[in-house]
Write a protein that holds these residues in place. Structure first.
Motif, PDB file in Angstrom:
ATOM      1  N   THR A 124       0.854  -1.182   0.000  1.00 15.46           N
ATOM      2  CA  THR A 124       0.000   0.000   0.000  1.00 15.46           C
ATOM      3  C   THR A 124       0.891   1.234   0.000  1.00 15.46           C
ATOM      4  O   THR A 124       2.042   1.187   0.472  1.00 15.46           O
ATOM      5  CB  THR A 124      -0.936   0.050   1.218  1.00 15.46           C
ATOM      6  N   LEU A 125       0.368   2.328  -0.525  1.00 16.13           N
ATOM      7  CA  LEU A 125       1.092   3.595  -0.475  1.00 16.13           C
ATOM      8  C   LEU A 125       0.705   4.321   0.806  1.00 16.13           C
ATOM      9  O   LEU A 125      -0.476   4.489   1.109  1.00 16.13           O
ATOM     10  CB  LEU A 125       0.764   4.458  -1.690  1.00 16.13           C
ATOM     11  N   GLU A 126       1.696   4.772   1.528  1.00 13.55           N
ATOM     12  CA  GLU A 126       1.458   5.409   2.820  1.00 13.55           C
ATOM     13  C   GLU A 126       1.180   6.898   2.686  1.00 13.55           C
ATOM     14  O   GLU A 126       0.507   7.485   3.528  1.00 13.55           O
ATOM     15  CB  GLU A 126       2.663   5.176   3.740  1.00 13.55           C
ATOM     16  N   ASP A 127       1.728   7.538   1.640  1.00 11.86           N
ATOM     17  CA  ASP A 127       1.489   8.963   1.425  1.00 11.86           C
ATOM     18  C   ASP A 127       0.177   9.167   0.690  1.00 11.86           C
ATOM     19  O   ASP A 127      -0.097   8.501  -0.319  1.00 11.86           O
ATOM     20  CB  ASP A 127       2.626   9.595   0.613  1.00 11.86           C
ATOM     21  N   LEU A 128      -0.630  10.100   1.162  1.00 17.12           N
ATOM     22  CA  LEU A 128      -1.922  10.374   0.550  1.00 17.12           C
ATOM     23  C   LEU A 128      -1.741  10.852  -0.892  1.00 17.12           C
ATOM     24  O   LEU A 128      -0.948  11.757  -1.165  1.00 17.12           O
ATOM     25  CB  LEU A 128      -2.666  11.444   1.363  1.00 17.12           C
ATOM     26  N   LEU A 129      -2.507  10.239  -1.800  1.00 13.47           N
ATOM     27  CA  LEU A 129      -2.439  10.598  -3.215  1.00 13.47           C
ATOM     28  C   LEU A 129      -3.374  11.745  -3.578  1.00 13.47           C
ATOM     29  O   LEU A 129      -3.220  12.351  -4.630  1.00 13.47           O
ATOM     30  CB  LEU A 129      -2.757   9.374  -4.076  1.00 13.47           C
ATOM     31  N   LEU A 130      -4.338  12.036  -2.723  1.00  9.82           N
ATOM     32  CA  LEU A 130      -5.301  13.104  -3.009  1.00  9.82           C
ATOM     33  C   LEU A 130      -4.761  14.445  -2.535  1.00  9.82           C
ATOM     34  O   LEU A 130      -5.341  15.121  -1.681  1.00  9.82           O
ATOM     35  CB  LEU A 130      -6.644  12.802  -2.343  1.00  9.82           C
ATOM     36  N   VAL A 131      -3.623  14.846  -3.121  1.00 10.15           N
ATOM     37  CA  VAL A 131      -3.006  16.131  -2.785  1.00 10.15           C
ATOM     38  C   VAL A 131      -2.651  16.846  -4.080  1.00 10.15           C
ATOM     39  O   VAL A 131      -2.543  16.231  -5.146  1.00 10.15           O
ATOM     40  CB  VAL A 131      -1.732  15.942  -1.932  1.00 10.15           C
ATOM     41  N   ALA A 132      -2.480  18.151  -3.982  1.00 10.31           N
ATOM     42  CA  ALA A 132      -2.012  18.933  -5.127  1.00 10.31           C
ATOM     43  C   ALA A 132      -0.497  18.845  -5.215  1.00 10.31           C
ATOM     44  O   ALA A 132       0.206  18.985  -4.208  1.00 10.31           O
ATOM     45  CB  ALA A 132      -2.460  20.380  -4.988  1.00 10.31           C
ATOM     46  N   SER A 133       0.015  18.598  -6.406  1.00 12.46           N
ATOM     47  CA  SER A 133       1.460  18.586  -6.610  1.00 12.46           C
ATOM     48  C   SER A 133       1.981  20.027  -6.649  1.00 12.46           C
ATOM     49  O   SER A 133       1.218  20.987  -6.545  1.00 12.46           O
ATOM     50  CB  SER A 133       1.792  17.876  -7.921  1.00 12.46           C
ATOM     51  N   PHE A 134       3.272  20.160  -6.825  1.00 11.60           N
ATOM     52  CA  PHE A 134       3.880  21.480  -6.911  1.00 11.60           C
ATOM     53  C   PHE A 134       3.973  21.969  -8.355  1.00 11.60           C
ATOM     54  O   PHE A 134       4.544  23.033  -8.609  1.00 11.60           O
ATOM     55  CB  PHE A 134       5.281  21.457  -6.289  1.00 11.60           C
ATOM     56  N   LEU A 135       3.423  21.213  -9.307  1.00 12.93           N
ATOM     57  CA  LEU A 135       3.517  21.562 -10.727  1.00 12.93           C
ATOM     58  C   LEU A 135       2.326  22.402 -11.162  1.00 12.93           C
ATOM     59  O   LEU A 135       1.180  22.066 -10.867  1.00 12.93           O
ATOM     60  CB  LEU A 135       3.579  20.297 -11.583  1.00 12.93           C
ATOM     61  N   GLY A 136       2.590  23.474 -11.893  1.00 17.10           N
ATOM     62  CA  GLY A 136       1.524  24.276 -12.452  1.00 17.10           C
ATOM     63  C   GLY A 136       0.923  23.612 -13.671  1.00 17.10           C
ATOM     64  O   GLY A 136       1.575  22.813 -14.358  1.00 17.10           O
ATOM     65  N   ALA A 137      -0.323  23.935 -13.975  1.00 13.86           N
ATOM     66  CA  ALA A 137      -1.010  23.341 -15.128  1.00 13.86           C
ATOM     67  C   ALA A 137      -0.273  23.621 -16.432  1.00 13.86           C
ATOM     68  O   ALA A 137      -0.293  22.798 -17.355  1.00 13.86           O
ATOM     69  CB  ALA A 137      -2.443  23.868 -15.199  1.00 13.86           C
ATOM     70  N   ASP A 138       0.400  24.763 -16.510  1.00 16.32           N
ATOM     71  CA  ASP A 138       1.105  25.113 -17.742  1.00 16.32           C
ATOM     72  C   ASP A 138       2.433  24.377 -17.896  1.00 16.32           C
ATOM     73  O   ASP A 138       3.085  24.476 -18.931  1.00 16.32           O
ATOM     74  CB  ASP A 138       1.329  26.624 -17.829  1.00 16.32           C
ATOM     75  N   GLU A 139       2.825  23.604 -16.890  1.00 15.38           N
ATOM     76  CA  GLU A 139       4.080  22.860 -16.946  1.00 15.38           C
ATOM     77  C   GLU A 139       3.904  21.398 -17.309  1.00 15.38           C
ATOM     78  O   GLU A 139       4.867  20.727 -17.705  1.00 15.38           O
ATOM     79  CB  GLU A 139       4.785  22.917 -15.580  1.00 15.38           C
ATOM     80  N   VAL A 140       2.696  20.868 -17.183  1.00 15.39           N
ATOM     81  CA  VAL A 140       2.501  19.417 -17.187  1.00 15.39           C
ATOM     82  C   VAL A 140       2.781  18.784 -18.540  1.00 15.39           C
ATOM     83  O   VAL A 140       3.514  17.791 -18.640  1.00 15.39           O
ATOM     84  CB  VAL A 140       1.081  19.062 -16.719  1.00 15.39           C
ATOM     85  N   LYS A 141       2.202  19.324 -19.607  1.00 21.12           N
ATOM     86  CA  LYS A 141       2.353  18.677 -20.911  1.00 21.12           C
ATOM     87  C   LYS A 141       3.813  18.643 -21.345  1.00 21.12           C
ATOM     88  O   LYS A 141       4.304  17.615 -21.830  1.00 21.12           O
ATOM     89  CB  LYS A 141       1.511  19.381 -21.972  1.00 21.12           C
ATOM     90  N   ALA A 142       4.534  19.749 -21.178  1.00 17.63           N
ATOM     91  CA  ALA A 142       5.940  19.781 -21.555  1.00 17.63           C
ATOM     92  C   ALA A 142       6.746  18.769 -20.755  1.00 17.63           C
ATOM     93  O   ALA A 142       7.645  18.107 -21.287  1.00 17.63           O
ATOM     94  CB  ALA A 142       6.500  21.188 -21.368  1.00 17.63           C
ATOM     95  N   LEU A 143       6.421  18.627 -19.460  1.00 20.80           N
ATOM     96  CA  LEU A 143       7.131  17.639 -18.638  1.00 20.80           C
ATOM     97  C   LEU A 143       6.823  16.228 -19.107  1.00 20.80           C
ATOM     98  O   LEU A 143       7.720  15.385 -19.205  1.00 20.80           O
ATOM     99  CB  LEU A 143       6.743  17.817 -17.176  1.00 20.80           C
ATOM    100  N   CYS A 144       5.560  15.954 -19.406  1.00 22.65           N
ATOM    101  CA  CYS A 144       5.195  14.623 -19.908  1.00 22.65           C
ATOM    102  C   CYS A 144       5.957  14.279 -21.182  1.00 22.65           C
ATOM    103  O   CYS A 144       6.393  13.132 -21.376  1.00 22.65           O
ATOM    104  CB  CYS A 144       3.695  14.554 -20.165  1.00 22.65           C
ATOM    105  N   GLU A 145       6.110  15.248 -22.065  1.00 20.89           N
ATOM    106  CA  GLU A 145       6.822  15.000 -23.321  1.00 20.89           C
ATOM    107  C   GLU A 145       8.257  14.558 -23.056  1.00 20.89           C
ATOM    108  O   GLU A 145       8.811  13.759 -23.814  1.00 20.89           O
ATOM    109  CB  GLU A 145       6.797  16.248 -24.196  1.00 20.89           C
ATOM    110  N   GLN A 146       8.857  15.043 -21.984  1.00 16.79           N
ATOM    111  CA  GLN A 146      10.222  14.633 -21.650  1.00 16.79           C
ATOM    112  C   GLN A 146      10.301  13.148 -21.315  1.00 16.79           C
ATOM    113  O   GLN A 146      11.365  12.536 -21.428  1.00 16.79           O
ATOM    114  CB  GLN A 146      10.742  15.453 -20.469  1.00 16.79           C
ATOM    115  N   TYR A 147       9.181  12.573 -20.909  1.00 18.60           N
ATOM    116  CA  TYR A 147       9.131  11.151 -20.562  1.00 18.60           C
ATOM    117  C   TYR A 147       8.402  10.332 -21.629  1.00 18.60           C
ATOM    118  O   TYR A 147       7.951   9.217 -21.359  1.00 18.60           O
ATOM    119  CB  TYR A 147       8.446  10.987 -19.203  1.00 18.60           C
ATOM    120  N   GLY A 148       8.290  10.881 -22.834  1.00 16.10           N
ATOM    121  CA  GLY A 148       7.658  10.160 -23.934  1.00 16.10           C
ATOM    122  C   GLY A 148       6.148  10.136 -23.857  1.00 16.10           C
ATOM    123  O   GLY A 148       5.511   9.235 -24.411  1.00 16.10           O
TER     124      GLY A 148
END
Length: 245
Positions: A124-148
């Motif tokens: 099981t994961l001990e850290d709660l997954l229902l939290v906001a990350s530190f990434l802004g919405a305008d950063e997500v797609k570009a970051l995903c592209e770095q991981y294919g």
């Protein structure tokens, strides 16, 4: 070109709000009953049940794409999909280091169950997954592209946890080419209210956390040259010209 039925937004029992019946075999089995050709596993802020789901789906003759429903710093949900499992798991590790670590309280939020391809609990994961990350919405797609991968804003017609609800519109600097709406969305009315959607591809997904909502979902189609994660992501990147309906 061939039409394939899809659902790009499905949760497993790893999401704390996902039902414990959403095991790899159960959700893939329900997808098979529905006649889905392509699915994506998109748990909240994690990809750790993707290996099991992909293994089960391969045996069932269904293409499963590894993914995540990321919660941004603005508390907007963005679906992230990846061409390879390796890229997804590398992204998973990046997100773990880009989110607050708050202990989960399963009696309140639900268990966060990691299963293998036999639906056996492996942790099981001990850290709660229902939290906001530190990434802004305008950063997500570009970051995903770095991981294919690629990304699109989730359920933009909802009045909570969507990019539009959080920011008032879809920011052009985010680079999104596709937006997701719920299955019962009045798309024409939504496009009149948010004109930026007229130039984007639209997908309709179930966002299922339960087997019965997955079973109740209408299967929609995407046109692809082949049934592969590479072809799916190419269509999503192409946006309105990517043969999505």
């Amino acid at each position: 070109m061939t039409e394939y039925t899809y659902d790009f937004h499905i949760h497993s029992c790893l999401s704390p709000c996902g039902d414990n019946d959403m095991t790899p075999n159960n959700l893939v089995g329900m997808a098979a009953v529905m006649g889905l050709d392509v699915i994506a596993i998109t748990d909240h802020n994690t990809c750790k049940n993707a290996p099991a789901v992909l293994a089960v789906a391969e045996e069932a003759g269904i293409l499963a794409i590894p993914g995540m429903e990321l919660c941004t710093a603005e508390e907007a949900h963005v679906v992230c999909l990846f061409e390879t499992l390796e890229g997804a798991m590398d992204f998973d590790r990046h997100i773990y280091n880009s989110m607050p670590h708050i202990p989960n309280r399963p009696e309140i939020f639900g268990e966060q169950r990691i299963l293998d391809q036999d639906d056996t609990l492996t942790g099981t994961l001990e850290d709660l997954l229902l939290v906001a990350s530190f990434l802004g919405a305008d950063e997500v797609k570009a970051l995903c592209e770095q991981y294919g991968g690629t990304a699109f804003p989730a359920h933009v017609d909802r009045d909570s946890y969507s990019v539009i609800a959080s920011l008032g519109s879809i920011p052009p600097e985010a680079g999104f080419t596709v937006a997701e709406v719920t299955r019962d969305c009045d798309l024409n009315a939504l496009k009149e209210r948010y004109p930026e959607l007229k130039a984007m591809g639209i997908v309709r997904d179930s966002d299922s956390h339960y087997l019965d909502t997955l079973a109740a979902s209408q299967a929609l189609k995407i046109t692809l040259p082949e049934r592969s994660a590479k072809a799916v992501l190419a269509a999503l990147r192409a946006g309105a010209s990517g043969c999505i309906n």
